[in-house]
Design an enzyme around this catalytic site. Structure first.
Site, PDB file in Angstrom:
ATOM      1  N   LYS A   1       0.860  -1.196   0.000  1.00 41.12           N
ATOM      2  CA  LYS A   1       0.000   0.000   0.000  1.00 41.12           C
ATOM      3  C   LYS A   1       0.882   1.227   0.000  1.00 41.12           C
ATOM      4  CE  LYS A   1      -4.470   0.828   0.127  1.00 41.12           C
ATOM      5  NZ  LYS A   1      -5.605  -0.047  -0.197  1.00 41.12           N
TER       6      LYS A   1
ATOM      7  N   ASP B   1      -6.981   4.363  -4.467  1.00 40.70           N
ATOM      8  CA  ASP B   1      -7.653   4.236  -3.168  1.00 40.70           C
ATOM      9  C   ASP B   1      -8.277   5.625  -2.949  1.00 40.70           C
ATOM     10  OD1 ASP B   1      -7.624   2.137  -0.703  1.00 40.70           O
ATOM     11  OD2 ASP B   1      -7.573   4.140   0.123  1.00 40.70           O
TER      12      ASP B   1
HETATM   13  N1  GLU Z   1      -7.417   0.268  -2.825  1.00 36.28           N
HETATM   14  C1  GLU Z   1      -8.169  -0.907  -3.127  1.00 36.28           C
HETATM   15  C2  GLU Z   1      -8.198  -1.820  -1.927  1.00 36.28           C
HETATM   16  O1  GLU Z   1      -8.256  -1.352  -0.819  1.00 36.28           O
HETATM   17  C3  GLU Z   1      -7.756  -1.579  -4.423  1.00 36.28           C
HETATM   18  C4  GLU Z   1      -6.329  -1.939  -4.537  1.00 36.28           C
HETATM   19  C5  GLU Z   1      -5.914  -2.454  -5.914  1.00 36.28           C
HETATM   20  O2  GLU Z   1      -6.746  -2.516  -6.819  1.00 36.28           O
HETATM   21  O3  GLU Z   1      -4.742  -2.783  -6.039  1.00 36.28           O
HETATM   22  O4  GLU Z   1      -8.228  -3.031  -2.005  1.00 36.28           O
END
Ligand code: GLU
Length: 446
Positions: free
Chosen positions: A126, A166
């Site tokens: 992340k 996100d």
């Molecule tokens: N931010 C999204 C999550 O919390 C998607 C992440 C992604 O597609 O890599 O899962």
């Protein structure tokens, strides 16, 4: 909590002082894992938990940029590459003033288990920045994204680490980030980012996937009690990407979504939220919900401040942000007749709220299972990029549905196997953990 795990948890908390959201995410997972360690002493011997809680790599960097008046700003950028046992690090980027290392680590930690549950070959990571996109022009957003990528590019890649969106990072930002990556590396490496536009390597259904997936997961939970979305009265928090498509899907399945919120207040629309109008205001105009209330007319009430959880509903879908739903809000929802709740956001319910729901016998779908449709469809985007293909909406949506039903069934079966039928928190934590732990042990001391 199991005393062997408590000791490890205490060490993790002491080593990461002040990172409250990370502490919360770790504690919640550890509370589920006692029974696993009774059956699998090798996980304790191999110090899997100690290793799992320490990110493989953490990158923190300076992001300088100029605003439209030429003033210089400096933000902080993050990428936490948490775990690559199952595949390249995968997870979104969040641009929000609340972002600090503890937020990125909680999100990255959750992402490990979520991604494992999807059954796709993706590890957990992340990133993000404390940059506040609110009120910034397109040109300012572009300059920020270009500066952010000027450092990030050296850490990511199709086989290394694949960021996505996100909170505060959507199609526009992914576009600017991808353009800068391509320019610096001189590679058209589609699989380096997901959430791309349809004409340049994106996947159909990716914009809808998190919200749709959350509703599909909730529908599967309801089915276990002989119910469905048809006729439910639904309350949603948030009004961003996840909320919009959760509302659309719930209404397509016959529910009436009567409320949603933004950071300033909430709307109650007894006729059911008008999704095209909501999309126009939020996605096209990037305006507030006050605008929705102004244009929709007298059937809508707008409540400034306050909590959307005061609105009664039979199904709740928190799709805003972490810790937006506390124990008091949970008690209120329960006393108003709540049947089911599925988390479209990451960790929106506090630990007290989760206990209230579980004690009341409400169906509770934790985010790492219920909102996994977004990242799962990102993995489908990576598949299409790797094979230089692009799939139809119908095919992609069918794959998403299959994946969400699979996650639901795996969580339910795991909960049952460990003597806690209907406990999706336990099922998700154990289901995700065992898969990652097995892979880590098989790969040696990594
Ligand atoms: N931010 C999204 C999550 O919390 C998607 C992440 C992604 O597609 O890599 O899962």
């Amino acid at each position: 909590m199991d005393s062997r795990l408590e000791a490890v948890r205490d060490t993790v908390l002491a080593r990461n002082p002040g990172e409250l959201e990370f502490h919360q995410a770790v504690t919640e997972v550890f509370e589920s894992l006692g029974p696993v360690h009774d059956r699998h002493p090798e996980f304790l011997e191999g110090a899997v938990l100690e290793r799992l809680c320490e990110p493989e790599r953490q990158i923190i960097f300076r992001v300088p940029w100029t605003d439209d008046s030429g003033r210089v700003h400096v933000n902080r950028g993050f990428r936490v590459e948490f775990n690559s046992a199952l595949g390249p690090y995968k997870g979104g980027l969040r641009f929000h003033p609340s972002v600090y290392l503890g937020i990125v680590k909680f999100l990255g930690f959750e992402q490990i288990f979520k991604n494992a549950l999807t059954g796709m070959p993706i590890g957990g990571g992340k990133g993000g920045s404390d940059f506040d996109p609110r009120g910034r022009s397109d040109a300012e957003i572009m300059r920020f994204c270009q500066s952010f990528m000027t450092e990030l590019y050296r850490h990511i890649g199709e086989y290394t680490d694949v960021p996505a969106g996100d909170i505060g990072v959507g199609g526009r930002e992914i576009g600017y980030l991808f353009g800068q990556y391509k320019r610096i590396t001189n590679r058209y490496e589609s699989g380096v980012l997901t959430g791309k536009g349809m004409s340049w390597g994106g996947s159909l259904v990716r914009p809808e996937a998190t919200g749709f997936g959350t509703v599909i997961f909730a529908e599967e939970m309801l089915k276990t009690r002989g119910q469905s979305f048809d006729g439910q009265r639904v309350v949603v928090s948030g009004s961003g990407n996840v909320a919009i498509y959760a509302i659309a899907k719930a209404q397509a399945l016959g529910a009436t979504v009567v409320a949603c919120s933004d950071s300033a207040g909430y709307i109650v629309d007894e006729a059911g939220i008008d999704v095209p109008l909501l999309r126009q205001i939020k996605e096209v105009e990037r305006a507030r919900l006050t605008e929705y209330a102004a244009r929709r007319g007298s059937s809508v009430s707008y409540v400034a401040g306050g909590s959307v959880w005061d609105v009664n509903g039979t199904v709740a879908l928190p799709c805003a942000t972490q810790n937006e739903l506390d124990g008091d809000a949970a008690a209120k929802l329960v006393s108003n007749g709540l049947v089911a709740i599925a988390e479209g956001a990451n960790m929106p319910s506090t630990r007290e709220a989760v206990s209230v729901f579980q004690e009341a016998g409400v169906l509770f779908g934790p985010g790492k299972a219920a909102n996994a449709g977004g990242v799962a469809t990102s993995a489908l985007e990576m598949q299409q990029n790797a094979s230089r293909d692009s799939w139809s909406f119908e095919h992609t949506e069918a794959r998403l549905t299959e994946i969400m039903v699979g996650i639901h069934d795996r969580c339910a079966a795991t909960a049952e196997e460990y003597g806690a039928p209907g406990n999706y928190v336990l099922g998700a934590n154990i289901g995700g953990f065992v898969k990652v732990a097995d892979a880590m042990l098989a790969q040696g001391l990594i």
